[in-house]
Design an enzyme around this catalytic site. Structure first.
Site, PDB file in Angstrom:
ATOM      1  N   GLU A 181      -4.099  13.625  -6.431  1.00  0.00           N
ATOM      2  CA  GLU A 181      -4.403  12.072  -6.062  1.00  0.00           C
ATOM      3  C   GLU A 181      -4.653  12.229  -4.418  1.00  0.00           C
ATOM      4  OE1 GLU A 181      -2.557   8.778  -7.921  1.00  0.00           O
ATOM      5  OE2 GLU A 181      -1.144  10.112  -8.390  1.00  0.00           O
ATOM      6  N   HIS A 204       7.776  34.591 -19.823  1.00  0.00           N
ATOM      7  CA  HIS A 204       7.852  34.785 -21.232  1.00  0.00           C
ATOM      8  C   HIS A 204       6.374  34.877 -21.622  1.00  0.00           C
ATOM      9  CE1 HIS A 204      12.083  35.189 -21.740  1.00  0.00           C
ATOM     10  NE2 HIS A 204      12.260  34.560 -20.561  1.00  0.00           N
ATOM     11  N   LYS A 218      -9.140   2.754 -15.593  1.00  0.00           N
ATOM     12  CA  LYS A 218      -8.429   1.838 -15.791  1.00  0.00           C
ATOM     13  C   LYS A 218      -9.590   0.579 -16.256  1.00  0.00           C
ATOM     14  CE  LYS A 218      -4.159   2.600 -13.476  1.00  0.00           C
ATOM     15  NZ  LYS A 218      -3.260   2.053 -12.428  1.00  0.00           N
TER      16      LYS A 218
END
Length: 337
Positions: A220, A236, A330
């Site tokens: 951001e 792992h 948005k």
């Protein structure tokens, strides 16, 4: 954004005053789960609470970033809806879902639809100051959340015992971190990583949340991609990925967030993994910060990362404040309702 990052310690102090003034009008009884519903900068506050109050939380505590609540949510679940603007569509949807499940609900917000709806439902709302970017309002997210849980009788927090020392540490650190010169270690690191893809590694039991925060801030504020993972899990699977496509390793830079409270076995894993990456020709650096208590060092590391993201933006000639792509997204979503 400079001012917002600089004022983090003052925001903590103001948030403490807000927390002290919280008056709850509802009783929260038989709580056996806590759910934080939020996104982005509002959700990270819940993550921070999970770290700072790890010892005091006696019931499962989960942050959900999405439109719905888990299936286990019921009348014994406390759902805290955290939305800085009060208009986050995912959080409002999660509120609807929590109501369907008859959960006990409250909220933390500056206002917006969330505050209106909670007030109309006679739910508790903690109002926080407006005028900041949500990611810059971290103190107003985690401090009131801790105080809300404390006043609801769900936790017994030690926040007041150590927070002022942490504030002092942050005020001292920013004197260095805010300088645009190589004597500032954060600025110097930004010069090294600004044209790379940072890969952030941390112990899941200590600084994992700080790694999540840094990844988000680099996106951001700096407008650059970053990756994060946690030990021991990455040992792992991901560790094997440092083999093929070695030509892209020169574009990556590993940031090890390390703390003296990292699990003893994880410290061994860090050492071994760093050696393996060194043999693969990967640039990397270990970052640790001073402080007497872990909570103090944790907040210090977050502050360090915020400044790093700021200086990466400045060195790119980028204004760290606007989030144009989020605003565009948005608007597009609003047009599709």
């Amino acid at each position: 954004m400079f001012k917002a990052i600089w004022e983090f310690p003052e925001n903590i102090q103001e948030a403490l005053e807000i927390g002290a003034g919280i008056t709850l009008h509802n009783q929260y009884e038989n709580i056996d789960h806590i759910l934080i519903a939020g996104m982005g900068g509002s959700a990270i506050g819940g993550d921070v609470v999970s770290v700072l109050e790890n010892e005091s939380l006696k019931v499962p505590f989960q942050v959900v970033r999405g439109y719905t609540c888990p299936s286990w949510v019921n009348e014994n679940t406390l759902v805290i809806c955290s939305s800085y603007s009060g208009n986050t569509e995912e959080t409002l949807s999660a509120l609807d879902h929590a109501l369907e499940k008859e959960a006990q609900i409250c909220g933390i917000t500056t206002g917006g639809e969330l505050a209106e709806r909670l007030h109309s439902l006679h739910k508790d709302v903690v109002k926080i100051p407006a005028g900041l970017q949500p990611r810059a309002a971290l103190a107003f997210s985690f401090v009131p959340m801790i105080k809300l849980l404390e006043k609801a009788g769900i936790i017994s927090s030690s926040l007041d015992d150590w927070i002022q020392e942490a504030v002092h540490t942050l005020k001292e650190a920013r004197k260095t971190y805010s300088k645009d010169r190589d004597t500032n270690p954060v600025y110097h690191l930004a010069e090294r990583v600004k044209e790379r893809i940072p890969v952030i590694y941390a112990d899941s039991s200590t600084l994992g949340v700080a790694a999540v925060r840094l990844k988000g801030q680099l996106a951001e504020n700096s407008k650059i991609l970053a990756w994060y993972n946690e030990l021991p899990e990455l040992n792992h699977n991901e560790i094997v990925g440092w083999e093929n496509n070695a030509d892209i390793f020169q574009r990556l830079f590993v940031l090890w967030l390390m703390d003296r409270d990292d699990h003893e076995r994880v410290q061994h894993r860090q050492e071994i993994t760093r050696t393996l990456l060194q043999e693969a020709g990967v640039d990397q650096i270990a970052i640790s910060v001073p402080g007497n208590l872990f909570q103090e060092r944790f907040l210090h590391m977050i502050h360090y990362g915020d400044w790093l993201s700021y200086w990466c933006a400045i060195l790119h000639g980028t204004d760290p404040s606007p989030v144009v792509k989020i605003a565009h997204l948005k608007q597009e979503l609003a047009d599709r309702k």
